[in-house]
Design a protein around this motif. Sequence first.
Motif, PDB file in Angstrom:
ATOM      1  N   LEU A 384      10.620 -10.612  25.248  1.00 20.94           N
ATOM      2  CA  LEU A 384      10.413 -10.561  24.139  1.00 20.94           C
ATOM      3  C   LEU A 384       8.671 -10.608  23.547  1.00 20.94           C
ATOM      4  CD1 LEU A 384      13.379 -12.190  22.007  1.00 20.94           C
ATOM      5  CD2 LEU A 384      12.785  -9.792  22.179  1.00 20.94           C
ATOM      6  N   GLU A 385       8.388 -11.361  24.317  1.00 23.01           N
ATOM      7  CA  GLU A 385       6.760 -11.556  24.042  1.00 23.01           C
ATOM      8  C   GLU A 385       5.946 -10.495  25.087  1.00 23.01           C
ATOM      9  OE1 GLU A 385       6.201 -15.569  26.184  1.00 23.01           O
ATOM     10  OE2 GLU A 385       7.313 -16.737  24.710  1.00 23.01           O
ATOM     11  N   VAL A 386       6.646  -9.852  26.236  1.00 23.16           N
ATOM     12  CA  VAL A 386       5.934  -8.901  26.859  1.00 23.16           C
ATOM     13  C   VAL A 386       5.759  -7.669  25.836  1.00 23.16           C
ATOM     14  CG1 VAL A 386       5.886  -7.245  28.600  1.00 23.16           C
ATOM     15  CG2 VAL A 386       6.259  -9.639  29.054  1.00 23.16           C
ATOM     16  N   LEU A 387       7.019  -7.381  25.042  1.00 19.60           N
ATOM     17  CA  LEU A 387       6.984  -6.430  24.309  1.00 19.60           C
ATOM     18  C   LEU A 387       6.070  -6.429  23.097  1.00 19.60           C
ATOM     19  CD1 LEU A 387      10.752  -5.438  24.259  1.00 19.60           C
ATOM     20  CD2 LEU A 387       8.888  -4.109  25.204  1.00 19.60           C
ATOM     21  N   ALA A 388       6.256  -7.801  22.430  1.00 16.42           N
ATOM     22  CA  ALA A 388       5.096  -8.080  21.256  1.00 16.42           C
ATOM     23  C   ALA A 388       3.708  -7.743  21.788  1.00 16.42           C
ATOM     24  CB  ALA A 388       5.469  -9.472  20.871  1.00 16.42           C
ATOM     25  N   SER A 389       3.319  -8.438  23.025  1.00 18.48           N
ATOM     26  CA  SER A 389       1.879  -8.465  23.158  1.00 18.48           C
ATOM     27  C   SER A 389       1.542  -7.053  23.633  1.00 18.48           C
ATOM     28  CB  SER A 389       1.816  -9.267  24.257  1.00 18.48           C
ATOM     29  OG  SER A 389       2.496  -8.930  25.631  1.00 18.48           O
ATOM     30  N   GLU A 390       2.512  -6.044  24.065  1.00 27.63           N
ATOM     31  CA  GLU A 390       1.987  -4.798  24.320  1.00 27.63           C
ATOM     32  C   GLU A 390       1.827  -4.065  23.066  1.00 27.63           C
ATOM     33  OE1 GLU A 390       1.193  -3.113  26.999  1.00 27.63           O
ATOM     34  OE2 GLU A 390       1.516  -4.797  28.370  1.00 27.63           O
ATOM     35  N   GLY A 391       2.573  -4.246  22.088  1.00 29.99           N
ATOM     36  CA  GLY A 391       2.476  -3.448  20.711  1.00 29.99           C
ATOM     37  C   GLY A 391       2.888  -1.997  21.131  1.00 29.99           C
ATOM     38  N   ARG A 392       3.627  -1.721  22.006  1.00 32.52           N
ATOM     39  CA  ARG A 392       4.041  -0.537  22.077  1.00 32.52           C
ATOM     40  C   ARG A 392       5.492  -0.331  22.879  1.00 32.52           C
ATOM     41  NH1 ARG A 392       2.775   1.383  27.341  1.00 32.52           N
ATOM     42  NH2 ARG A 392       1.398   0.159  28.563  1.00 32.52           N
ATOM     43  N   ALA A 393       6.039   1.021  22.986  1.00 34.00           N
ATOM     44  CA  ALA A 393       7.128   0.956  23.895  1.00 34.00           C
ATOM     45  C   ALA A 393       6.913   0.968  25.454  1.00 34.00           C
ATOM     46  CB  ALA A 393       7.835   2.357  23.588  1.00 34.00           C
ATOM     47  N   LEU A 394       7.844   0.062  26.078  1.00 33.35           N
ATOM     48  CA  LEU A 394       7.797   0.036  27.233  1.00 33.35           C
ATOM     49  C   LEU A 394       9.120   0.400  27.983  1.00 33.35           C
ATOM     50  CD1 LEU A 394       6.038  -3.482  27.940  1.00 33.35           C
ATOM     51  CD2 LEU A 394       5.006  -1.339  28.264  1.00 33.35           C
ATOM     52  N   SER A 395       8.925   1.113  29.104  1.00 28.21           N
ATOM     53  CA  SER A 395       9.997   1.579  29.939  1.00 28.21           C
ATOM     54  C   SER A 395      10.879   0.391  30.502  1.00 28.21           C
ATOM     55  CB  SER A 395       9.908   2.865  30.879  1.00 28.21           C
ATOM     56  OG  SER A 395       9.154   2.055  31.965  1.00 28.21           O
ATOM     57  N   GLY A 429      11.459   4.101  25.925  1.00 24.33           N
ATOM     58  CA  GLY A 429      11.552   2.833  26.318  1.00 24.33           C
ATOM     59  C   GLY A 429      12.114   1.881  25.225  1.00 24.33           C
ATOM     60  N   TRP A 430      11.412   0.644  25.012  1.00 26.90           N
ATOM     61  CA  TRP A 430      12.056  -0.430  24.129  1.00 26.90           C
ATOM     62  C   TRP A 430      10.731  -0.800  23.455  1.00 26.90           C
ATOM     63  CZ3 TRP A 430      17.255  -1.354  24.149  1.00 26.90           C
ATOM     64  CH2 TRP A 430      18.056  -0.873  25.135  1.00 26.90           C
ATOM     65  N   GLU A 431      10.923  -1.295  22.362  1.00 26.12           N
ATOM     66  CA  GLU A 431       9.718  -1.798  21.511  1.00 26.12           C
ATOM     67  C   GLU A 431      10.271  -3.052  20.636  1.00 26.12           C
ATOM     68  OE1 GLU A 431       8.332   1.015  19.002  1.00 26.12           O
ATOM     69  OE2 GLU A 431       9.805   0.824  17.253  1.00 26.12           O
ATOM     70  N   ALA A 432       9.421  -4.114  20.504  1.00 24.25           N
ATOM     71  CA  ALA A 432       9.821  -5.033  19.537  1.00 24.25           C
ATOM     72  C   ALA A 432       9.874  -4.942  18.355  1.00 24.25           C
ATOM     73  CB  ALA A 432       9.101  -6.323  20.117  1.00 24.25           C
ATOM     74  N   THR A 433      10.900  -5.452  17.621  1.00 25.31           N
ATOM     75  CA  THR A 433      10.702  -5.388  16.102  1.00 25.31           C
ATOM     76  C   THR A 433      10.313  -6.514  15.341  1.00 25.31           C
ATOM     77  OG1 THR A 433      12.651  -6.484  15.841  1.00 25.31           O
ATOM     78  CG2 THR A 433      12.997  -4.251  16.379  1.00 25.31           C
ATOM     79  N   GLY A 434       9.795  -7.418  15.947  1.00 24.54           N
ATOM     80  CA  GLY A 434       9.460  -8.767  15.252  1.00 24.54           C
ATOM     81  C   GLY A 434      10.318  -9.719  14.592  1.00 24.54           C
ATOM     82  N   ARG A 435      11.514  -9.062  14.428  1.00 28.93           N
ATOM     83  CA  ARG A 435      12.518 -10.122  13.468  1.00 28.93           C
ATOM     84  C   ARG A 435      12.829 -11.209  14.140  1.00 28.93           C
ATOM     85  NH1 ARG A 435      17.022  -5.174  12.606  1.00 28.93           N
ATOM     86  NH2 ARG A 435      15.610  -3.825  11.202  1.00 28.93           N
ATOM     87  N   PRO A 436      13.077 -12.402  13.586  1.00 28.28           N
ATOM     88  CA  PRO A 436      13.198 -13.759  14.283  1.00 28.28           C
ATOM     89  C   PRO A 436      14.543 -13.466  15.109  1.00 28.28           C
ATOM     90  CG  PRO A 436      13.827 -13.759  11.951  1.00 28.28           C
ATOM     91  CD  PRO A 436      12.878 -12.302  12.282  1.00 28.28           C
ATOM     92  N   TRP A 437      14.609 -14.447  16.121  1.00 31.21           N
ATOM     93  CA  TRP A 437      15.811 -14.322  17.026  1.00 31.21           C
ATOM     94  C   TRP A 437      16.285 -15.454  17.630  1.00 31.21           C
ATOM     95  CZ3 TRP A 437      17.058 -14.851  22.329  1.00 31.21           C
ATOM     96  CH2 TRP A 437      18.012 -14.416  22.779  1.00 31.21           C
ATOM     97  N   SER A 438      17.327 -15.786  17.584  1.00 28.78           N
ATOM     98  CA  SER A 438      17.727 -17.124  18.146  1.00 28.78           C
ATOM     99  C   SER A 438      18.753 -17.037  19.515  1.00 28.78           C
ATOM    100  CB  SER A 438      18.435 -18.187  17.176  1.00 28.78           C
ATOM    101  OG  SER A 438      19.798 -17.553  16.557  1.00 28.78           O
TER     102      SER A 438
END
Length: 704
Positions: A384-395, A429-438
Amino acid sequence: MSATTDLPSTPTEVRRRAEEHLQALVGSPDAALREDQWTAIEALAVARRRALVVQRTGWGKSAVYFVATLLLREQGAGPTVIVSPLLALMRNQIEAAQRAGIRAVTINSTNLEQWEETHRAINAGEVDVLLVSPERLNNPGFRDEVLPRLAATCGLLVVDEAHCISDWGHDFRPDYRRIRTLLGELPDGIPVLATTATANTRVTTDVSEQMGSDTLVLRGSLDRESLRLGVVRLRTAQQRLAWLADHLAEQPGSGIVYCLTVAATQEVADYLRSRGHEVAAYSGQTETTERQALEGALIRGEVKALVATSALGMGFDAKLGFVVNLGAPGSPVSYYQQVGRAGRGVDPDPGATVVLLPAIEDRDIWAYFGSLAFPAEEQVRQTLEVLASEGRALSTANLETHVELSRTRLEQMLKVLDVDGAVRRVRGGWEATGRPWSYDAERYARVREAREREQQAMLDYLSTDACRMRYLREQLDDPDAVDCGRCDNCGGLTLDATVSQAAVSEAEERLGRPGVVVDARKMWPSGLSSLGIGLSGKIKAGASEGRAVARLTDLGHGQALRELFRDSTPDGPVPTGLVRAVVEVLGDWRPRVDGIVVVESERRGALTADFADGLSRYLKKPVLGRYAIVDPDVAPGQGAMNSAQRVAAVGRRYSLSLDEDVAGLSVLLVDDQVVTGWTMTRAAHALRDAGAAAVLPLALATQS
């Protein structure tokens, strides 16, 4: 199928019309609906309710949704959408639907070229039933463009194998969790049917709660009156294979021999063919066209058996006389589902035979599949941190370079996160939504513990002296479970456990024949540049085709290799039996060898050194050097969960150390086992850079 002008108006007339459809579906003018089938159809086509049907295999669940489809289409409803995970079942259902005049099509991974035409036909109202695989539900194009339209216009939604929705189910699939979202998006008045033959009370409750509080739950007896269950316990793999060779012809009709691994299907099928049996191997790796041909051959009785993994799932048209399991599945629920492939449409007297041949190594295979559970929180957070830091879709391939998970586990994890709302699958690919997750550690632990209890229950099934069908039904919380009177413990089935010496000898020869091809890696993994590694594309100077004594999962030498590589086995020389196997592999392979290079091992240093020295003496060729450990801080196996991480870790851990020049030489590259193949690949690349003309890998074991 257009609406008729003369629609039935009373319950009696609707039932009469439903039975006319059933007769067309099964091709019999005498076919009649049972009361429980009619209850389900009435709930869907008349009351427009949601229903969960938990009924045994062969009860007629597909007849319920096809008849309901015909009734709803006559009323002007949209097409039925069926979500099914079994491609073989899809093909059976399409054939059955066509017999009743239902226009059925499918969208799945094997018919990409037909998708555009299928979408056009759906839009034109020319489709009565659309079967989709659960993976389609989260394909970005299908999810964003096709699914909303289907949700708004479909006449009936069917969820087949509904236990997959629940992570308490024996075959939980993250893609199925998308169905919860789909259920919430359906307009009022769209009926929903969920069906399964393998749900205990906990799974039934979970699925019905996801469907809605007013869901009608129809749960019937899970007895299979046509099945006769038995267990034959034999000590060795050779004896189990010999039993199959000696007794397969005695089994009624055609059937399935289930194996736990793909490698075993090939091994067993080859052996049985050598003993004169008409069989073929079938797995998830079987090419689509061949799968279809094999399924047809089995249904028509043109083969005695398909030797298959659980990838083989048949529809209600398959009338099979037996199922033999060579190795036990990890739970009684999984086993109940597999044995249910037999006995459909078979007269209870004499019925279909079900035989389980358990093996000690079953537990190793269960442990492997158990290792694929949901990852630890640290790995999830890192993703999740990798996706958030990239700010774009990653394969997925790009994410692999940041997270030490195999592609399969990474994909599974991302699908769960997608349904939980933490990530979103998009084009590219995949992107982070920024929504909280537990991280629900408590739930994951409960699921893991449930799996462990199921494995113990399977072991208890093997040793029970009680009725076997009753035992399975009780595992599925069937309140009406009683002794069947048909199994080996009830006295209704007698299984001959004897095997001929000729069959045992041939099985020993077959399983004792060592040698597995080790294919060379052809391409570097993508994303290495982000790790500072200047390797990409095709591997231009790499290894040639190599050999290993056996796979760790093999029935023959696999057992000795599993013992050798257990953590509790002390490091030491190559065991005598495996020395003989290596000599036999070399005799069959006949590689041209000028010298030997050994891959150093921290955990099995004595083993690999003895392996190389023994080969040097036998081949009369020198040990030229080592692929030496230069950074022991990089742990053995580090990065093994995905290719890019592994290539990077191997490059840091090892360096080529030569005592003699290898220019122009053919080098035998020796290691204890091949896990990912990347250690051999990087070592071979280094040797070729040093001038070696050819590099031939040789290992004791391979994991695939």
